[in-house]
Write a protein that holds these residues in place. Sequence first.
Motif, PDB file in Angstrom:
ATOM      1  N   ALA A   1      -2.466 -43.668  -8.794  1.00 56.17           N
ATOM      2  CA  ALA A   1      -1.157 -43.105  -9.124  1.00 56.17           C
ATOM      3  C   ALA A   1      -0.489 -42.647  -7.824  1.00 56.17           C
ATOM      4  O   ALA A   1      -1.177 -42.163  -6.932  1.00 56.17           O
ATOM      5  N   PRO A   2       0.823 -42.818  -7.677  1.00 58.22           N
ATOM      6  CA  PRO A   2       1.794 -43.220  -8.685  1.00 58.22           C
ATOM      7  C   PRO A   2       1.999 -44.729  -8.836  1.00 58.22           C
ATOM      8  O   PRO A   2       2.715 -45.146  -9.733  1.00 58.22           O
ATOM      9  N   ALA A   3       1.367 -45.561  -7.971  1.00 60.66           N
ATOM     10  CA  ALA A   3       1.676 -46.997  -8.001  1.00 60.66           C
ATOM     11  C   ALA A   3       1.289 -47.645  -9.330  1.00 60.66           C
ATOM     12  O   ALA A   3       1.820 -48.693  -9.694  1.00 60.66           O
ATOM     13  N   ASN A   4       0.362 -47.009 -10.079  1.00 56.93           N
ATOM     14  CA  ASN A   4      -0.043 -47.613 -11.353  1.00 56.93           C
ATOM     15  C   ASN A   4       0.968 -47.347 -12.478  1.00 56.93           C
ATOM     16  O   ASN A   4       0.803 -47.835 -13.590  1.00 56.93           O
ATOM     17  N   SER A   5       2.022 -46.618 -12.196  1.00 52.86           N
ATOM     18  CA  SER A   5       3.056 -46.379 -13.213  1.00 52.86           C
ATOM     19  C   SER A   5       3.836 -47.662 -13.468  1.00 52.86           C
ATOM     20  O   SER A   5       4.226 -48.341 -12.513  1.00 52.86           O
ATOM     21  N   PRO A   6       4.100 -47.995 -14.728  1.00 53.94           N
ATOM     22  CA  PRO A   6       4.854 -49.238 -14.990  1.00 53.94           C
ATOM     23  C   PRO A   6       6.272 -49.189 -14.441  1.00 53.94           C
ATOM     24  O   PRO A   6       6.886 -50.232 -14.227  1.00 53.94           O
ATOM     25  N   SER A   7       6.796 -48.022 -14.183  1.00 50.55           N
ATOM     26  CA  SER A   7       8.170 -47.882 -13.699  1.00 50.55           C
ATOM     27  C   SER A   7       8.247 -47.793 -12.177  1.00 50.55           C
ATOM     28  O   SER A   7       9.325 -47.556 -11.633  1.00 50.55           O
ATOM     29  N   ILE A   8       7.126 -47.958 -11.499  1.00 51.90           N
ATOM     30  CA  ILE A   8       7.074 -47.865 -10.034  1.00 51.90           C
ATOM     31  C   ILE A   8       6.454 -49.133  -9.468  1.00 51.90           C
ATOM     32  O   ILE A   8       5.429 -49.608  -9.965  1.00 51.90           O
TER      33      ILE A   8
END
Lengths: 450, 77
Positions: free
Chosen positions: A345-352
Amino acid sequence: MARKPTRDDGGDSGLGALGADVDAMLLAALERAEAEGGGTGEEISATDETLTTGRMIVTYKEGAADDGALANMGMRTADARDFEDGAVAMDALGDADALLLPEIGVAVISGNAASERSLGSAGAKSLASDSPISVIEPEYFAFSEGDAGEYLRGFLRAAQTIEADLRGLGAPVDEEDEEGGALVLGATPGLIASRVPQSSRSGLGIRVAVLDTGMDLGHPEFAGRAMVSRSFVGQPVQDLHSHGTHCIGTACGPLAPPGNTPRYGIAHRSTIFVGKVLSNSGTGSTGGILAGMNWAIANNCAVISMSLGAQTGVQFGYVAAGAAALARGCLIIAAAGNAASSTGAPANSPSIMSVASLDRNLAPSSFSNRGKIDISAIGRDVWSSVPRPQRHGFKTGTSMACPHVAGVAALWAQTNGSLRGMALWQRLLASARPLPYPASRVGRGLVQAP
Amino acid sequence: MTEPVKVIVTLEAGAPGDVGQRLADKGLKIEAMLDAIGIITGACDAGDIARLQKVDGVAAVEHDIAVDIGPPDAEPS
């Protein structure tokens, strides 16, 4: 603001609706999971295949067209071909029950429309043999490699194919090139691989936020640059670590550094927003990072680069922040992480947008995280600015790949004022150079400048 | 009373305007209201998290966690 619809809104504007945001559906899925007594609600396992979005996916038999099959079930249908740019304009679908994607022989049905007609996963069995529909399945979230993970990626690809068709071979709609040629001899391998020296773009007029350890505000190669800075960690912005100055150098450094120094910076005329969210020891906390994201979004930074993370599951806060950013025309780009493990996280967020690292031979770097990867850039042995007195140095990591994508994003954003948020995201993916490695390692490939 | 912890409170869209006050009433010591992203950060007793989660307009309450730049580039130059 997290775009979670209120619970009592009833109709098709709610969860599972075609226009529902991924984060909203994620929150609902977590609530379902909690209601079923599973999970703490704080993390989502990247391998949890029970995470369905509430929507259903209809796959047509090979060569079969819809021919009104869904309309005959009483559904209001929208067709992806009717959208101007084929973008995933899910929020513009209004009250449609189904979205047809004729290019790939698939339709997406809203949760309400599916449940009203009892189109559960067993629904396919009840289909007439002459129906054009092959199967109806639940839609899954995409976090990681695997069958479910391929769906959203495939969906994005389909939207881009449609867009390319509508535009004719997908040629970028470039505005007049007012800055003339800018061929620079002597650039770092990362810039050359991403075809930055050939680009005439400079990022002029584009705000690029780099949320990191700050910046050497007196670095001579940034003298005269438009720069806005703020600290969120209780220390002066001045970078006593070097990581932030290095990342800013790659994303926003000069066109022609003095002496024999090769060009290492991409968006050399962009406006730099320095957000210090990590201390001089290179550490921070979610709260300070979210405060920095909030600041960059409130300042309408079209590109927000975050070379930081933690090896945890998906975090609600980051998903909400990424969705808020996209809604305001800002694109958040984050390093996948260096644990040779699942994207953090945060790269695993679908919006990022998640960035993996490549070695100079364009193979995925051994340390680079895998799974939820959107795009990649050189991250091994990257030469860029560091604080005085050294001024320059090498660093390695997905942290170094991330600002390559951010800088290139700023160049693309300059080409067309409509390339913001999700449109910018799609353009970066559509223009990436494919690489002979799994998407779970390199995403859509090597980022390419306009 | 339990140990105070730092938390990230993510709000729902359309959360009531007084959600901050009602979180404070339930024990949240507010650090920042991040309006552009719909998040409130602060601290509370670990035992209050469940109560905060039930406040109308709250989508999630998560622990604030440590973040860094990670190896192999974590060392200052």
